[in-house]
Write a protein that holds these residues in place. Sequence first.
Motif, mmCIF file in Angstrom:
data_model
loop_
_atom_site.group_PDB
_atom_site.id
_atom_site.type_symbol
_atom_site.label_atom_id
_atom_site.label_comp_id
_atom_site.label_asym_id
_atom_site.label_seq_id
_atom_site.Cartn_x
_atom_site.Cartn_y
_atom_site.Cartn_z
ATOM 1 N N GLU A 83 13.077 -9.830 0.314
ATOM 2 C CA GLU A 83 12.360 -10.251 1.510
ATOM 3 C C GLU A 83 11.020 -9.549 1.527
ATOM 4 N N ARG A 84 10.210 -9.835 2.520
ATOM 5 C CA ARG A 84 8.810 -9.400 2.490
ATOM 6 C C ARG A 84 8.650 -7.902 2.284
ATOM 7 N N ARG A 85 9.506 -7.112 2.889
ATOM 8 C CA ARG A 85 9.330 -5.655 2.854
ATOM 9 C C ARG A 85 10.464 -4.911 2.149
ATOM 10 N N LEU A 86 11.213 -5.597 1.290
ATOM 11 C CA LEU A 86 12.340 -4.929 0.661
ATOM 12 C C LEU A 86 12.582 -5.496 -0.734
ATOM 13 N N SER A 87 12.814 -4.607 -1.683
ATOM 14 C CA SER A 87 13.221 -5.012 -3.028
ATOM 15 C C SER A 87 14.346 -4.107 -3.503
ATOM 16 N N PHE A 88 15.192 -4.651 -4.376
ATOM 17 C CA PHE A 88 16.268 -3.886 -4.998
ATOM 18 C C PHE A 88 15.971 -3.738 -6.481
ATOM 19 N N SER A 89 16.560 -2.714 -7.110
ATOM 20 C CA SER A 89 16.162 -2.396 -8.478
ATOM 21 C C SER A 89 17.331 -1.893 -9.320
ATOM 22 N N LEU A 90 17.154 -2.037 -10.646
ATOM 23 C CA LEU A 90 17.979 -1.391 -11.653
ATOM 24 C C LEU A 90 17.106 -0.356 -12.348
ATOM 25 N N MET A 91 17.583 0.847 -12.530
ATOM 26 C CA MET A 91 16.750 1.963 -12.958
ATOM 27 C C MET A 91 17.370 2.707 -14.139
ATOM 28 N N LEU B 128 14.494 10.286 -3.658
ATOM 29 C CA LEU B 128 13.769 9.539 -2.641
ATOM 30 C C LEU B 128 12.315 9.972 -2.696
ATOM 31 N N SER B 129 11.389 9.010 -2.675
ATOM 32 C CA SER B 129 9.965 9.347 -2.731
ATOM 33 C C SER B 129 9.163 8.433 -1.814
ATOM 34 N N VAL B 130 8.045 8.959 -1.343
ATOM 35 C CA VAL B 130 7.079 8.188 -0.556
ATOM 36 C C VAL B 130 5.807 8.109 -1.388
ATOM 37 N N VAL C 184 21.003 2.253 -9.550
ATOM 38 C CA VAL C 184 20.445 1.186 -8.720
ATOM 39 C C VAL C 184 19.577 1.825 -7.646
ATOM 40 N N GLY C 185 18.745 1.005 -7.012
ATOM 41 C CA GLY C 185 17.872 1.544 -5.982
ATOM 42 C C GLY C 185 17.286 0.469 -5.104
ATOM 43 N N PHE C 186 16.418 0.904 -4.213
ATOM 44 C CA PHE C 186 15.708 -0.038 -3.353
ATOM 45 C C PHE C 186 14.325 0.514 -3.050
ATOM 46 N N ASN C 187 13.400 -0.385 -2.761
ATOM 47 C CA ASN C 187 12.036 -0.030 -2.366
ATOM 48 C C ASN C 187 11.732 -0.672 -1.024
ATOM 49 N N VAL C 188 11.240 0.115 -0.084
ATOM 50 C CA VAL C 188 10.744 -0.415 1.189
ATOM 51 C C VAL C 188 9.231 -0.572 1.037
ATOM 52 N N LEU C 189 8.727 -1.779 1.270
ATOM 53 C CA LEU C 189 7.316 -2.121 1.062
ATOM 54 C C LEU C 189 6.617 -2.162 2.406
ATOM 55 N N LEU C 190 5.646 -1.274 2.612
ATOM 56 C CA LEU C 190 4.993 -1.131 3.904
ATOM 57 C C LEU C 190 3.508 -1.462 3.816
ATOM 58 N N ASN C 191 3.027 -2.138 4.835
ATOM 59 C CA ASN C 191 1.591 -2.376 5.010
ATOM 60 C C ASN C 191 0.983 -3.115 3.825
ATOM 61 N N GLY C 192 1.650 -4.146 3.368
ATOM 62 C CA GLY C 192 1.114 -4.928 2.273
ATOM 63 C C GLY C 192 1.959 -6.136 2.011
ATOM 64 N N LYS C 193 1.486 -7.019 1.153
ATOM 65 C CA LYS C 193 2.214 -8.241 0.826
ATOM 66 C C LYS C 193 3.057 -8.019 -0.407
ATOM 67 N N LEU D 92 0.828 -1.206 0.000
ATOM 68 C CA LEU D 92 0.000 0.000 0.000
ATOM 69 C C LEU D 92 0.864 1.260 0.000
ATOM 70 N N VAL D 93 1.935 1.237 0.774
ATOM 71 C CA VAL D 93 2.861 2.358 0.865
ATOM 72 C C VAL D 93 4.256 1.867 0.495
ATOM 73 N N THR D 94 4.930 2.599 -0.374
ATOM 74 C CA THR D 94 6.298 2.248 -0.751
ATOM 75 C C THR D 94 7.202 3.470 -0.625
ATOM 76 N N VAL D 95 8.401 3.244 -0.106
ATOM 77 C CA VAL D 95 9.445 4.262 -0.066
ATOM 78 C C VAL D 95 10.489 3.844 -1.093
ATOM 79 N N ARG D 96 10.675 4.664 -2.128
ATOM 80 C CA ARG D 96 11.529 4.300 -3.260
ATOM 81 C C ARG D 96 12.708 5.246 -3.343
ATOM 82 N N ALA D 97 13.904 4.676 -3.521
ATOM 83 C CA ALA D 97 15.128 5.474 -3.596
ATOM 84 C C ALA D 97 15.994 4.961 -4.739
ATOM 85 N N ASN D 98 16.640 5.886 -5.452
ATOM 86 C CA ASN D 98 17.529 5.546 -6.563
ATOM 87 C C ASN D 98 18.773 6.422 -6.507
#
Length: 226
Positions: free
Chosen positions: A170-178, A57-59, A217-226, A27-33
């Motif tokens: 893992e459940r609340r974290l993803s890494f990315s290529l941008m 960085l974005s919410v 490169v970046g990462f996303n923090v995944l909050l309040n969701g699967k 539902l909520v993601t914190v994305r950084a690159n």
Amino acid sequence: MRNLAILIHLCISLCCFSQKPEQRNALVTVRANVGIPKTVSSKMFRTSFSGLYEANLSVNLRLFSNVYLGVGYQNTHFQNNKEVFVFYRAKNGTLSYNTRLLGHGAFVKLGYDKFFSEKGYFSYALNTGLMMNNYLNVNADTSRYNYPPSPENFNSIYLQPEISANFIVERRLSFSLMLSYTTTFRHFDPKGPRFNQFEEIRTTRNKYLMTWLCFGVGFNVLLNGK
């Protein structure tokens, strides 16, 4: 422009991956690159500066399906092109250059996540906002080419389409290529950093807006969701 066309074509091609209808991002993601920008259009801007880094960085809040909306901050940093200014320093032997262009941007992000597996998804987004830019370490120049002098700071609206491949570790974290392509609605003015006295810069083309590509490169923090 050709780079932008390639970017759009890549976005369309990636849409061919299948998406399971039940998959939703958090539902909520914190994305950084973070990446290194490369100047593209305006040969004058490309000759003057090379990229050091770009970070944002974005919410974000998922609105419906996998469409999300967010707000963010971006920091972009360029340095004078050493290949041009080393030549000048060797010829004159009196003045060294370490001029920087630093941009602070506030933006709104509209995007869409498309899952291609349970552990991976593509993100397509458009960032748009206002960038406040400052030239730092400007060497004063009194030659007629830099008069009347332009301000050492300026603001510009910018657009930034962005695509990324994200991998959930893992459940609340993803890494990315941008990959992103930034267009500022402003032409480069060499009088701002006091570069107009350089013939290598003054005589180059400056027909297009200031734009750059950024791969990172970046990462996303995944909050309040699967």
